[in-house]
Design a protein around this motif. Structure first.
Motif, PDB file in Angstrom:
ATOM      1  N   GLU A 162       0.833  -1.217   0.000  1.00  0.00           N
ATOM      2  CA  GLU A 162       0.000   0.000   0.000  1.00  0.00           C
ATOM      3  C   GLU A 162       0.861   1.257   0.000  1.00  0.00           C
ATOM      4  O   GLU A 162       0.538   2.243  -0.676  1.00  0.00           O
ATOM      5  CB  GLU A 162      -0.918  -0.024   1.226  1.00  0.00           C
ATOM      6  N   LEU A 163       1.962   1.240   0.784  1.00  0.00           N
ATOM      7  CA  LEU A 163       2.807   2.433   0.864  1.00  0.00           C
ATOM      8  C   LEU A 163       3.578   2.690  -0.435  1.00  0.00           C
ATOM      9  O   LEU A 163       3.798   3.844  -0.814  1.00  0.00           O
ATOM     10  CB  LEU A 163       3.804   2.285   2.022  1.00  0.00           C
ATOM     11  N   MET A 164       3.985   1.609  -1.118  1.00  0.00           N
ATOM     12  CA  MET A 164       4.824   1.765  -2.294  1.00  0.00           C
ATOM     13  C   MET A 164       4.028   1.908  -3.587  1.00  0.00           C
ATOM     14  O   MET A 164       4.578   2.346  -4.601  1.00  0.00           O
ATOM     15  CB  MET A 164       5.786   0.578  -2.424  1.00  0.00           C
ATOM     16  N   ALA A 165       2.779   1.527  -3.569  1.00  0.00           N
ATOM     17  CA  ALA A 165       1.977   1.555  -4.806  1.00  0.00           C
ATOM     18  C   ALA A 165       2.001   2.921  -5.495  1.00  0.00           C
ATOM     19  O   ALA A 165       2.196   2.996  -6.723  1.00  0.00           O
ATOM     20  CB  ALA A 165       0.547   1.119  -4.507  1.00  0.00           C
ATOM     21  N   PRO A 166       1.826   4.050  -4.774  1.00  0.00           N
ATOM     22  CA  PRO A 166       1.833   5.349  -5.464  1.00  0.00           C
ATOM     23  C   PRO A 166       3.189   5.705  -6.071  1.00  0.00           C
ATOM     24  O   PRO A 166       3.268   6.543  -6.974  1.00  0.00           O
ATOM     25  CB  PRO A 166       1.456   6.342  -4.355  1.00  0.00           C
ATOM     26  N   VAL A 189       9.713   5.367   4.221  1.00  0.00           N
ATOM     27  CA  VAL A 189       9.434   5.544   2.792  1.00  0.00           C
ATOM     28  C   VAL A 189       9.631   7.010   2.403  1.00  0.00           C
ATOM     29  O   VAL A 189      10.238   7.317   1.372  1.00  0.00           O
ATOM     30  CB  VAL A 189       8.003   5.081   2.449  1.00  0.00           C
ATOM     31  N   ASP A 190       9.120   7.937   3.235  1.00  0.00           N
ATOM     32  CA  ASP A 190       9.277   9.370   2.942  1.00  0.00           C
ATOM     33  C   ASP A 190      10.763   9.747   2.877  1.00  0.00           C
ATOM     34  O   ASP A 190      11.188  10.497   1.993  1.00  0.00           O
ATOM     35  CB  ASP A 190       8.576  10.210   4.023  1.00  0.00           C
ATOM     36  N   TYR A 191      11.554   9.233   3.825  1.00  0.00           N
ATOM     37  CA  TYR A 191      13.000   9.522   3.845  1.00  0.00           C
ATOM     38  C   TYR A 191      13.665   9.014   2.567  1.00  0.00           C
ATOM     39  O   TYR A 191      14.469   9.716   1.940  1.00  0.00           O
ATOM     40  CB  TYR A 191      13.630   8.880   5.076  1.00  0.00           C
ATOM     41  N   LEU A 192      13.329   7.798   2.166  1.00  0.00           N
ATOM     42  CA  LEU A 192      13.953   7.201   0.983  1.00  0.00           C
ATOM     43  C   LEU A 192      13.557   7.946  -0.290  1.00  0.00           C
ATOM     44  O   LEU A 192      14.377   8.127  -1.192  1.00  0.00           O
ATOM     45  CB  LEU A 192      13.554   5.731   0.874  1.00  0.00           C
ATOM     46  N   LEU A 193      12.321   8.383  -0.362  1.00  0.00           N
ATOM     47  CA  LEU A 193      11.878   9.118  -1.555  1.00  0.00           C
ATOM     48  C   LEU A 193      12.598  10.457  -1.673  1.00  0.00           C
ATOM     49  O   LEU A 193      12.951  10.895  -2.772  1.00  0.00           O
ATOM     50  CB  LEU A 193      10.361   9.315  -1.517  1.00  0.00           C
ATOM     51  N   ARG A 194      12.822  11.112  -0.515  1.00  0.00           N
ATOM     52  CA  ARG A 194      13.579  12.371  -0.541  1.00  0.00           C
ATOM     53  C   ARG A 194      15.016  12.124  -0.993  1.00  0.00           C
ATOM     54  O   ARG A 194      15.581  12.894  -1.782  1.00  0.00           O
ATOM     55  CB  ARG A 194      13.553  13.036   0.842  1.00  0.00           C
ATOM     56  N   ALA A 195      15.603  11.052  -0.469  1.00  0.00           N
ATOM     57  CA  ALA A 195      16.980  10.728  -0.860  1.00  0.00           C
ATOM     58  C   ALA A 195      17.055  10.414  -2.352  1.00  0.00           C
ATOM     59  O   ALA A 195      17.979  10.854  -3.048  1.00  0.00           O
ATOM     60  CB  ALA A 195      17.482   9.529  -0.050  1.00  0.00           C
ATOM     61  N   TRP A 196      16.089   9.673  -2.867  1.00  0.00           N
ATOM     62  CA  TRP A 196      16.096   9.312  -4.284  1.00  0.00           C
ATOM     63  C   TRP A 196      15.898  10.540  -5.169  1.00  0.00           C
ATOM     64  O   TRP A 196      16.509  10.671  -6.232  1.00  0.00           O
ATOM     65  CB  TRP A 196      15.027   8.269  -4.572  1.00  0.00           C
ATOM     66  N   GLU A 197      15.066  11.460  -4.701  1.00  0.00           N
ATOM     67  CA  GLU A 197      14.845  12.692  -5.475  1.00  0.00           C
ATOM     68  C   GLU A 197      16.143  13.490  -5.561  1.00  0.00           C
ATOM     69  O   GLU A 197      16.493  14.018  -6.624  1.00  0.00           O
ATOM     70  CB  GLU A 197      13.749  13.532  -4.805  1.00  0.00           C
ATOM     71  N   ALA A 198      16.886  13.560  -4.458  1.00  0.00           N
ATOM     72  CA  ALA A 198      18.165  14.286  -4.460  1.00  0.00           C
ATOM     73  C   ALA A 198      19.158  13.613  -5.392  1.00  0.00           C
ATOM     74  O   ALA A 198      19.907  14.274  -6.115  1.00  0.00           O
ATOM     75  CB  ALA A 198      18.720  14.358  -3.048  1.00  0.00           C
ATOM     76  N   ILE A 199      19.177  12.280  -5.397  1.00  0.00           N
ATOM     77  CA  ILE A 199      20.087  11.550  -6.284  1.00  0.00           C
ATOM     78  C   ILE A 199      19.727  11.808  -7.729  1.00  0.00           C
ATOM     79  O   ILE A 199      20.591  12.005  -8.585  1.00  0.00           O
ATOM     80  CB  ILE A 199      20.021  10.040  -5.982  1.00  0.00           C
ATOM     81  N   GLY A 200      18.441  11.834  -8.023  1.00  0.00           N
ATOM     82  CA  GLY A 200      18.001  12.084  -9.394  1.00  0.00           C
ATOM     83  C   GLY A 200      18.437  13.444  -9.887  1.00  0.00           C
ATOM     84  O   GLY A 200      18.926  13.587 -11.019  1.00  0.00           O
ATOM     85  N   VAL A 201      18.346  14.449  -9.013  1.00  0.00           N
ATOM     86  CA  VAL A 201      18.764  15.807  -9.393  1.00  0.00           C
ATOM     87  C   VAL A 201      20.266  15.854  -9.589  1.00  0.00           C
ATOM     88  O   VAL A 201      20.784  16.357 -10.589  1.00  0.00           O
ATOM     89  CB  VAL A 201      18.313  16.818  -8.314  1.00  0.00           C
ATOM     90  N   ASP A 202      21.007  15.296  -8.622  1.00  0.00           N
ATOM     91  CA  ASP A 202      22.467  15.327  -8.702  1.00  0.00           C
ATOM     92  C   ASP A 202      22.973  14.522  -9.890  1.00  0.00           C
ATOM     93  O   ASP A 202      23.919  14.902 -10.569  1.00  0.00           O
ATOM     94  CB  ASP A 202      23.085  14.760  -7.411  1.00  0.00           C
ATOM     95  N   GLY A 203      22.334  13.376 -10.139  1.00  0.00           N
ATOM     96  CA  GLY A 203      22.791  12.513 -11.224  1.00  0.00           C
ATOM     97  C   GLY A 203      22.692  13.187 -12.578  1.00  0.00           C
ATOM     98  O   GLY A 203      23.555  13.009 -13.442  1.00  0.00           O
ATOM     99  N   GLY A 204      21.668  13.986 -12.767  1.00  0.00           N
ATOM    100  CA  GLY A 204      21.495  14.654 -14.052  1.00  0.00           C
ATOM    101  C   GLY A 204      22.538  15.717 -14.301  1.00  0.00           C
ATOM    102  O   GLY A 204      22.827  16.056 -15.452  1.00  0.00           O
ATOM    103  N   ASN A 205      23.113  16.272 -13.220  1.00  0.00           N
ATOM    104  CA  ASN A 205      24.099  17.346 -13.366  1.00  0.00           C
ATOM    105  C   ASN A 205      25.530  16.863 -13.183  1.00  0.00           C
ATOM    106  O   ASN A 205      26.448  17.669 -13.160  1.00  0.00           O
ATOM    107  CB  ASN A 205      23.812  18.450 -12.329  1.00  0.00           C
ATOM    108  N   SER A 206      25.715  15.564 -12.999  1.00  0.00           N
ATOM    109  CA  SER A 206      27.042  15.037 -12.671  1.00  0.00           C
ATOM    110  C   SER A 206      27.814  14.675 -13.928  1.00  0.00           C
ATOM    111  O   SER A 206      27.238  14.294 -14.944  1.00  0.00           O
ATOM    112  CB  SER A 206      26.921  13.797 -11.779  1.00  0.00           C
TER     113      SER A 206
END
Length: 492
Positions: A162-166, A189-206
């Motif tokens: 239920e938590l991961m479906a969205p 889950v909220d912590y991991l999503l924030r971390a993944w969002e930061a990685i996504g931003v950094d990865g695009g500019n790396s």
């Protein structure tokens, strides 16, 4: 069972010891000059594609190029069959179809560089938290095998589904999640999503070779990975580190934050619990058993071998009973030594031969039970026809010995050195070789004191014969700077 975690912090090194019933079981070391890379995410560039190995070497900014196998490259999930079941896993396509030289790719370190091997990589990224491991490119919900209660496993799968479906992502539920409420899992889950969002931003500019994400330092990883309800205390001898750990624990594991305490005693914390002595003993090949027997542990590039010996243990009844009791004790000692020394890969255990099949089963069962407390994944096979037990233990970092030691300069890591007698005869051959190649009236030999003493005392007659045969004068000079295998023949 009493279980504590001790943390010793110095300016350039942090050490963590897990102590059970007063006995050190694990030691983790992190040095500022050489932090581990496991879990770090990098933007890499494909340096070389090796079709024959089904692998590629990736430049990620480390000393050696890292290794990426085709099986570790993320591929689209296969379509379901007509009955809705996933098909059997297919072998990966040729590596040349998956990556090309010069291509930039985001990768994560799965294994640290070990020995002469570079780091092992994967493109199947994952981010750990207290209770979960986020799988951004998967929709699988997995539960740790260490959670054995089927009702709890099903509850966790339902909650996480239920938590991961969205999110459209998957996760692995860690052992620490057992019994946790949905709200606590949701915070993770909220912590991991924030971390993944930061990685996504950094990865695009790396750019290639740049680190995008770095795992937590050892003290905070200890709180995240090792602090469980079974842990009675976590003692830290650095006030600054203690405060950082307590703040981290209050945020992510508030129910366990009061288990942390600052140690301010005069006796060094590792001395107080005997950890320093245990680390020194872990550098030795021989491990004594209480019964009088002992283990001999040899770590090689290919595997680790453990030999069990009865030593001075004579037993009370007969030989078979003596062997059985020694092997039972050895099985528990082997499991502890594997954890303490952080030995991974293939392990071969040579127990003392047992005739009774039931005794063999009991020894195997004892070993498997002792390994259940090991955090690393192990796989144990039954006794082979030669009476050996073959097993594997997951290896992600260097063993304790290889973190703390380097090859001996005298023997170049062989663990043996040539005898003074062997070196003496090598010198005689080198003298003969030198005289035949070069013209000189006399020769001087520089060597270690032990070798020179042997030449002048036990081999004096041989030297006289050699001088007469060659027609040259030979002088020997001892030098404390020379190791036993070192020598120089100088033409005068």
């Amino acid at each position: 069972m009493s279980e504590e975690i001790l943390i010793n912090v110095t300016p350039r090194e942090t050490r963590v010891a897990v102590v059970e019933n007063g006995m050190p079981q694990e030691v983790h070391i992190e040095r500022a000059s050489r932090r581990g890379y496991v879990g770090n995410i990098y933007r890499g560039r494909v340096q070389r594609v090796m079709p024959g190995m089904q692998a590629a070497f990736i430049e990620i900014g480390l000393e050696r190029a890292a290794f990426l196998h085709a099986s570790d490259i993320l591929r689209p999930p296969p379509a379901l069959s007509e009955d809705g079941e996933p098909p059997a896993p297919a072998p990966p396509p040729p590596i040349a179809e998956l990556v090309r030289e010069g291509q930039e790719i985001t990768v994560q370190v799965a294994k640290d560089p070990i020995g002469s091997k570079g780091a092992r990589l994967t493109t199947q990224l994952s981010i750990p938290s207290r209770y979960l491991v986020l799988l951004p490119y998967s929709r699988v919900i997995g539960v740790s095998a260490r959670i054995e209660d089927e009702t709890e496993r099903q509850r966790l799968k339902t909650v996480m589904g239920e938590l991961m479906a969205p999110t459209g992502m998957g996760c692995i539920v860690r052992t620490n999640a057992e019994g946790q409420a949905a709200a606590a899992l949701g915070e993770d889950v909220d912590y991991l999503l924030r971390a993944w969002e930061a990685i996504g931003v950094d990865g695009g500019n790396s750019r290639a070779g740049q680190r995008i994400y770095e795992d937590l330092p050892l003290p905070l990883r200890t709180v995240r990975d090792l602090l469980r309800s079974e842990i009675d205390k976590v003692r830290v001898d650095s006030l600054e580190t203690f405060e950082r750990m307590r703040a981290f624990a209050r945020q992510f594991t508030p129910e366990l934050a009061d288990r942390l305490e600052h140690y301010s005693g005069d006796t060094p914390i590792f001395d107080l619990y005997g950890v320093e002595d245990e680390i020194q003993r872990a550098m030795r090949k021989e491990v004594p058993l209480k019964s009088g027997g002992h283990l001999v542990i040899d770590q090689t590039e290919a595997m680790t071998t453990v030999d069990v010996n009865t030593g001075s243990f004579l037993g009370q009844r007969n030989l078979e009973e003596t062997v059985y009791r020694t092997n039972l004790e050895a099985a528990q000692a082997v499991a502890r030594q594997l954890r303490l020394r952080n030995l991974g890969g293939i392990v071969i255990i040579d127990f003392i031969d047992m005739i009774d099949a039931d005794h063999r089963r009991q020894v195997l069962r004892t070993l498997e039970k002792a390994l259940t407390r090991d955090h690393a994944r192990t796989n144990v096979h039954d006794f082979s026809p030669l009476g050996l037990i073959e097993m594997t233990r997951k290896r992600t970092t260097e063993s304790l010995e290889r973190q703390l030691c380097e090859p001996c300069p005298a023997c170049a890591g062989r663990g043996q050195q040539k005898t003074a007698e062997t070196v003496t005869y090598e010198i005689f051959r080198e003298i003969t070789r030198a005289v035949r190649q070069f013209d000189a009236s006399q020769l001087m030999v520089l060597a270690s004191p032990k070798v020179v003493a042997r030449v002048l005392e036990e081999e004096s007659a041989a030297v006289a014969e050699l001088e007469e045969f060659l027609g040259k004068t030979i002088r020997f000079q001892a030098d404390d700077q020379y190791a036993q295998e070192q020598y120089d023949v100088v033409l005068l």
